[in-house]
Design an enzyme around this catalytic site. Structure first.
Site, PDB file in Angstrom:
ATOM      1  N   ASP A   1      45.500 -33.110  -3.384  1.00  0.00           N
ATOM      2  CA  ASP A   1      45.765 -31.677  -3.322  1.00  0.00           C
ATOM      3  C   ASP A   1      44.972 -31.084  -2.162  1.00  0.00           C
ATOM      4  O   ASP A   1      43.798 -31.411  -1.957  1.00  0.00           O
ATOM      5  CB  ASP A   1      45.347 -30.993  -4.634  1.00  0.00           C
ATOM      6  CG  ASP A   1      45.790 -29.540  -4.678  1.00  0.00           C
ATOM      7  OD1 ASP A   1      46.926 -29.305  -5.112  1.00  0.00           O
ATOM      8  OD2 ASP A   1      45.004 -28.664  -4.292  1.00  0.00           O
ATOM      9  N   ILE A   2      45.643 -30.218  -1.357  1.00  0.00           N
ATOM     10  CA  ILE A   2      44.967 -29.559  -0.242  1.00  0.00           C
ATOM     11  C   ILE A   2      44.056 -28.464  -0.799  1.00  0.00           C
ATOM     12  O   ILE A   2      44.485 -27.613  -1.574  1.00  0.00           O
ATOM     13  CB  ILE A   2      45.986 -28.945   0.739  1.00  0.00           C
ATOM     14  CG1 ILE A   2      46.882 -30.055   1.324  1.00  0.00           C
ATOM     15  CG2 ILE A   2      45.274 -28.201   1.857  1.00  0.00           C
ATOM     16  CD1 ILE A   2      47.962 -29.526   2.242  1.00  0.00           C
TER      17      ILE A   2
ATOM     18  N   GLU B   1      51.338 -27.884  -2.636  1.00  0.00           N
ATOM     19  CA  GLU B   1      50.414 -28.533  -1.708  1.00  0.00           C
ATOM     20  C   GLU B   1      49.884 -29.847  -2.266  1.00  0.00           C
ATOM     21  O   GLU B   1      48.861 -30.352  -1.821  1.00  0.00           O
ATOM     22  CB  GLU B   1      49.242 -27.593  -1.403  1.00  0.00           C
ATOM     23  CG  GLU B   1      48.317 -27.313  -2.570  1.00  0.00           C
ATOM     24  CD  GLU B   1      48.759 -26.129  -3.415  1.00  0.00           C
ATOM     25  OE1 GLU B   1      47.915 -25.549  -4.114  1.00  0.00           O
ATOM     26  OE2 GLU B   1      49.959 -25.791  -3.401  1.00  0.00           O
TER      27      GLU B   1
END
Length: 564
Positions: free
Chosen positions: A446-447, A489
């Protein structure tokens, strides 16, 4: 405080001047009279279920007072709150002050405004503020009733993203045919640029495809949705804004509130490209000579071709002298299982005397072809069943279908596999592990702070961030790995035949590459959960375990890898 002073406060006698010097200009903070005024404020609003603030627009937006609910919501003590200004809690900062001054100039009434407010712990909440001017002694203040609508905004954003992500047109109409909402796909299908252009028009503007009026099928579907209990759908015509007709598959479902129908939800698929593809395939088939054949099936199931046209040899790429009526020649173009499957389908058609149709692949010097066989059946006087039909080359169509299938399993933004494909691959790996004990590992990525970065720099930069991380994942993965955009994301990487140690090393390499890229001035980082499947663990449980590791990585400071 005695009853008389309390009564005078309620009767509006608070306008009397205070003789205490330090109370000048601090009417609500007066040591001698402020208690009375706080009691009035608390009496009116102290038990109110909504947070309520008193703001002084002319004192740089100072917070004059707040009820108990506001103190609980924002997380401040009353003394601390009275030291704040509205720009301390509003993410707009000082630019909110002109808005407050404008509202305070209105003659009366409250007008809802949406803001983003910052709580004492730094949390940001979406709020709707009903603000209006109130006159208190010689001061004109703003009474602000605050409603936390964070969940509503998140739901609206989710619904909008959901409607924007589907590749069908979706719109809502009321019983009069006026639009209540439209999604971007519907706007594009109608040939307009923005939903505001559609909303001001009625659905009848887009029903039908000729100058003679509204298409009767489309009209019937819409009317049925607002009057009948069941939704109905069919293929019909709609009109673009410029009057151009286009074919659609239209479904209308009623919107019910209680026992009343308040309108309908219309979903439609623009069939223009599908029809164009069908026409292209038809043109392709018509432009290439097919194989015309005749054959018979005896009562005991023996199949014998009796005729092929002259183009058959060239079409199949064999010598003109070859006898195509010989089963040995024909069977050489198919594997054994394929030949027997073809014969079974011919026998079923012969028994039922219904038309025969089958798609099958044959061998060839150019890698083989896909053929579509179609034939009419007819019972002959001697009890045999005759077949007369054609074999058409549908190789291009099958390749197109394969490409469309590939597109359906690919994320359009990043070019990675999508969630649907990843879930299929994950289930397949679980079966391989269960049957043969083959190890595999999983990364969920996950960003970090993506929403803040996306809000700060815009969706274009947000898309570039997603593509940048996708490129790193693609570069660092093996050909056997499955790299997918899981959603938003978040990404997922499946590593077959890989144990936890190697998977952890790869995860840390990917995390370092993203962090070192210096994508933006704020930097870019990812959090990763990684794990190896254990014996007896199904795919869903495994994914949940690795996903939990990702959340630990987030909770432990981000830009890190956590093992599941």
């Amino acid at each position: 405080m005695d009853e008389r002073s309390g009564a005078s406060a309620e009767e509006g006698d608070l306008s009397s001047a205070c003789s205490t010097p330090e109370c000048s200009g601090m009417l609500l903070h007066c040591p001698t009279k402020n208690e009375t005024r706080c009691i009035v404020f608390d009496t009116l609003f102290g038990t109110n279920a909504a947070p309520i603030l008193l703001i002084d627009p002319e004192a740089d937006g100072a917070v004059v007072d707040a009820n108990k609910k506001a103190l609980e919501f924002y997380g401040y003590s009353r003394e601390a709150f009275r030291k704040l200004h509205v720009w301390d809690i509003n993410t707009l900062g000082r630019s909110v002050l002109p808005v407050l001054r404008e509202i305070s100039s209105w003659a009366g009434g409250h007008y809802p405004q949406r803001f983003r407010h910052r709580l004492a712990d730094g949390t940001i909440r979406d709020v709707q503020v009903y603000a209006g001017p109130v006159q208190l002694i010689d001061r004109k203040l703003l009474l602000c009733v605050v409603q936390d609508i964070t969940a509503v905004i998140e739901a609206e954003q989710f619904n909008r993203l959901l409607l924007e992500s589907v590749n069908v047109g979706v719109c809502g109409i009321d019983n009069a045919g006026a639009f209540t909402f439209v999604n971007p796909e519907a706007v594009r299908a109608f040939g307009l640029l923005h939903e505001s252009e559609v909303i001001k028009l009625g659905i009848h503007r887009f029903l039908g495809g000729t100058d003679e009026g509204i298409d009767s099928d489309a009209q019937r579907i819409v009317q049925a949705a607002t009057t009948e209990p069941s939704a109905q759908g069919a293929e019909c015509l709609m009109r673009r804004a410029d009057g151009t007709p286009f074919p659609v598959r239209l479904l209308a479902s009623p919107i019910r509130v209680g026992d009343k129908v308040q309108g309908a939800v219309l979903s439609f698929t623009d069939l223009t490209k599908q029809r164009e593809r069908e026409d292209q395939v038809a043109d392709l088939i018509n432009s290439i000579p097919g194989i015309v054949f005749q054959a018979v099936m005896t009562p005991n199931g023996h199949f014998s071709p009796t005729y092929f046209n002259a183009e058959a040899s060239g079409f199949l790429g064999i010598s003109q002298d070859a006898d195509l009526t010989s089963p040995e020649v024909l069977s050489s173009f198919l594997p054994r299982s394929g030949w027997f499957g073809l014969l079974r389908s011919l026998k079923r058609s012969a028994r039922g005397l219904h038309p025969w149709e089958r798609e099958f692949q044959i061998r060839g010097r150019d890698g083989g072809k896909w053929l579509l066989g179609r034939a009419k059946t007819r019972l002959q006087p001697n009890g045999e069943v005759g077949f007369m039909g054609v074999l058409l080359d549908i190789t291009d169509r099958k390749h197109l279908e394969a490409r469309l299938e590939e597109a359906a399993l690919t994320d359009s933004l990043t070019g990675l596999k999508n969630r649907r494909y990843f879930e299929q691959t994950l289930q397949s790996s679980a079966v391989q592990h269960s049957d043969y004990g083959r190890p595999y590992s999983l990364m969920v990525i996950d960003i970090d702070h993506f929403k803040q970065l996306n809000d700060r720099y815009g969706h274009g930069v947000g898309d570039d961030m997603l593509c940048h991380v996708a490129d790193i994942l693609r570069l660092r993965s093996r050909g056997t790995d499955c790299v997918a955009r899981w959603g938003g994301e978040e990404f997922a990487v499946l590593l077959p035949e890989t144990e936890l140690g190697l998977a952890s090393t790869v995860a840390n390499d990917i995390r370092s590459l993203v962090a070192e890229a210096a994508f933006s001035a704020d930097g870019l980082s990812i959090s990763v959960g990684v794990g190896e499947v254990v014996t007896g663990e199904d795919a869903d449980a495994f994914f949940r375990r690795v996903d939990a590791a990702l959340y630990r990585a987030k909770a432990n400071g981000r830009n890190r890898v956590e093992l599941a």
